[in-house]
Structure formats: C-alpha cells, structure tokens
Design a protein around this motif. Structure first.
Motif, mmCIF file in Angstrom:
data_model
loop_
_atom_site.group_PDB
_atom_site.id
_atom_site.type_symbol
_atom_site.label_atom_id
_atom_site.label_comp_id
_atom_site.label_asym_id
_atom_site.label_seq_id
_atom_site.Cartn_x
_atom_site.Cartn_y
_atom_site.Cartn_z
ATOM 1 N N UNK A 9 50.214 34.307 29.070
ATOM 2 C CA UNK A 9 50.759 35.471 29.791
ATOM 3 C C UNK A 9 49.652 36.165 30.589
ATOM 4 N N UNK A 10 48.479 36.297 29.966
ATOM 5 C CA UNK A 10 47.352 36.930 30.661
ATOM 6 C C UNK A 10 46.921 36.077 31.854
ATOM 7 N N UNK A 11 46.917 34.774 31.671
ATOM 8 C CA UNK A 11 46.505 33.884 32.763
ATOM 9 C C UNK A 11 47.495 33.918 33.924
ATOM 10 N N UNK A 12 48.778 34.036 33.606
ATOM 11 C CA UNK A 12 49.785 34.121 34.676
ATOM 12 C C UNK A 12 49.551 35.381 35.500
ATOM 13 N N UNK A 13 49.220 36.479 34.830
ATOM 14 C CA UNK A 13 48.917 37.724 35.555
ATOM 15 C C UNK A 13 47.611 37.572 36.338
ATOM 16 N N UNK A 14 46.648 36.916 35.720
ATOM 17 C CA UNK A 14 45.348 36.728 36.386
ATOM 18 C C UNK A 14 45.506 35.998 37.723
ATOM 19 N N UNK A 15 46.474 35.108 37.786
ATOM 20 C CA UNK A 15 46.705 34.368 39.036
ATOM 21 C C UNK A 15 47.080 35.309 40.181
ATOM 22 N N UNK A 16 47.545 36.516 39.836
ATOM 23 C CA UNK A 16 47.944 37.496 40.856
ATOM 24 C C UNK A 16 46.874 38.553 41.105
ATOM 25 N N UNK A 17 45.721 38.407 40.489
ATOM 26 C CA UNK A 17 44.670 39.428 40.650
ATOM 27 C C UNK A 17 44.323 39.624 42.123
ATOM 28 N N UNK A 18 44.062 40.892 42.459
ATOM 29 C CA UNK A 18 43.598 41.202 43.822
ATOM 30 C C UNK A 18 42.137 41.599 43.703
ATOM 31 N N UNK A 19 41.264 40.641 43.980
ATOM 32 C CA UNK A 19 39.839 40.885 43.745
ATOM 33 C C UNK A 19 38.986 40.261 44.857
ATOM 34 N N UNK A 20 39.283 40.634 46.125
ATOM 35 C CA UNK A 20 38.542 40.035 47.237
ATOM 36 C C UNK A 20 37.091 40.502 47.313
ATOM 37 N N UNK A 21 36.728 41.527 46.545
ATOM 38 C CA UNK A 21 35.363 42.069 46.618
ATOM 39 C C UNK A 21 34.482 41.487 45.520
ATOM 40 N N UNK A 22 34.991 41.454 44.309
ATOM 41 C CA UNK A 22 34.186 40.911 43.204
ATOM 42 C C UNK A 22 34.399 39.411 43.006
ATOM 43 N N UNK A 23 35.523 38.897 43.450
ATOM 44 C CA UNK A 23 35.890 37.492 43.162
ATOM 45 C C UNK A 23 35.835 37.227 41.664
#
Ligand code: THU
Length: 132
Positions: A9-23
């Motif tokens: 479940x955490x990984x599915x959410x992680x796929x949607x992370x918005x992190x263009x600055x830290x990557x």
C-alpha cells in the motif's frame, strides 16, 4: 493486514509521489486500531518549505476520514537504508498514536523497526498544554 500488505500500500502511494526537487519518493501506509489503512506520499513544492512528507499526508487523510487511533505505519522509499520519519512527522504522529509502531522498508526488503516512543522521547503532547 500483514506487514507486506502495508508495504504494498505504501509503495502504491509512493508511485504517486511529487518530488521533482529531491527525487526522493516516499510512501506511507498508516493502519488504524480497527484495521483501516490510509496512505500518503510526499508532495513537494517549488516553494520548498511548503512540501509535506508522506507520513503527514497519510495522517491528514486518515483524520479527514474520521480515524483517530493508529497502531502501525509502514514507510517505503527507494533508498538503500530504511527511511525513518523526520522530526516533524514524529511530533505530528505522537498527537494521535504515542504507542505507534514504525516500520521502514527498502526496495530489496531490508526492514527497520522502531517504536515512536523510542524515536521521540519526552514528547510534547496535549497533556503538556495543561501544565501552563
Ligand atoms: N520525506 C518523507 O516524505 N518522509 C520521511 O520520512 C523523510 C523525508 C520526504 C520529504 C521530502 O519530500 C523528501 O522526502 C526528501 O527529504
């Protein structure tokens, strides 16, 4: 729910992370005492301090759904070492779950486990406000 279910479940959410600055994408799955699960990912912002961690996104979503008591959170990232929750997230979580169990899992399955009480000794809690 098993630890592996929470990790997924955490990984599915992680796929949607918005992190263009830290990557540095992070996912979190927060489990309630009655077995519900709320997920979050980090959401960064061009105004860097406006970004929010995966754990607090999961917590806010859970609170908005009426959940108040939590037993476990699983955090996933792409890092080689398990990702512990930052200090602000520890403080946000202790408000609702002083006995929270925290698991962090790497992509290759390395797992770390802490209690929130160990990661945040002597917390500031709602009871602290009564001492003023
Ligand atoms: N981050 C989280 O979402 N959770 C953590 O436990 C650690 C850090 C995020 C914040 C930021 O978007 C990125 O990871 C790098 O710090």
């Amino acid at each position: 729910m098993s630890l592996d279910d929470l990790r997924r479940a955490a990984d599915a959410a992680r796929a949607n992370a918005w992190c263009p600055y830290s990557h540095y994408p992070v996912g979190a799955a927060l489990e309630t005492d009655d077995g519900r699960v709320f997920v979050g990912c980090n959401v960064e912002n061009a105004s860097y301090p406006a970004g929010i961690c995966a754990e607090r996104v999961a917590l806010g979503t859970a609170i908005a759904h009426g959940a108040r008591r939590f037993v476990r959170v699983v955090i996933t990232s792409a890092a080689a070492e398990p990702t512990p929750p930052c200090g602000i997230c520890r403080q946000a979580l202790v408000e609702f779950a002083p006995a929270l169990e925290i698991f962090a899992v790497t992509p290759d399955g390395r797992t770390a486990h802490w209690s929130l009480a160990a990661l945040l000794p002597a917390p500031f809690t709602p009871a602290s406000l009564e001492n003023a």
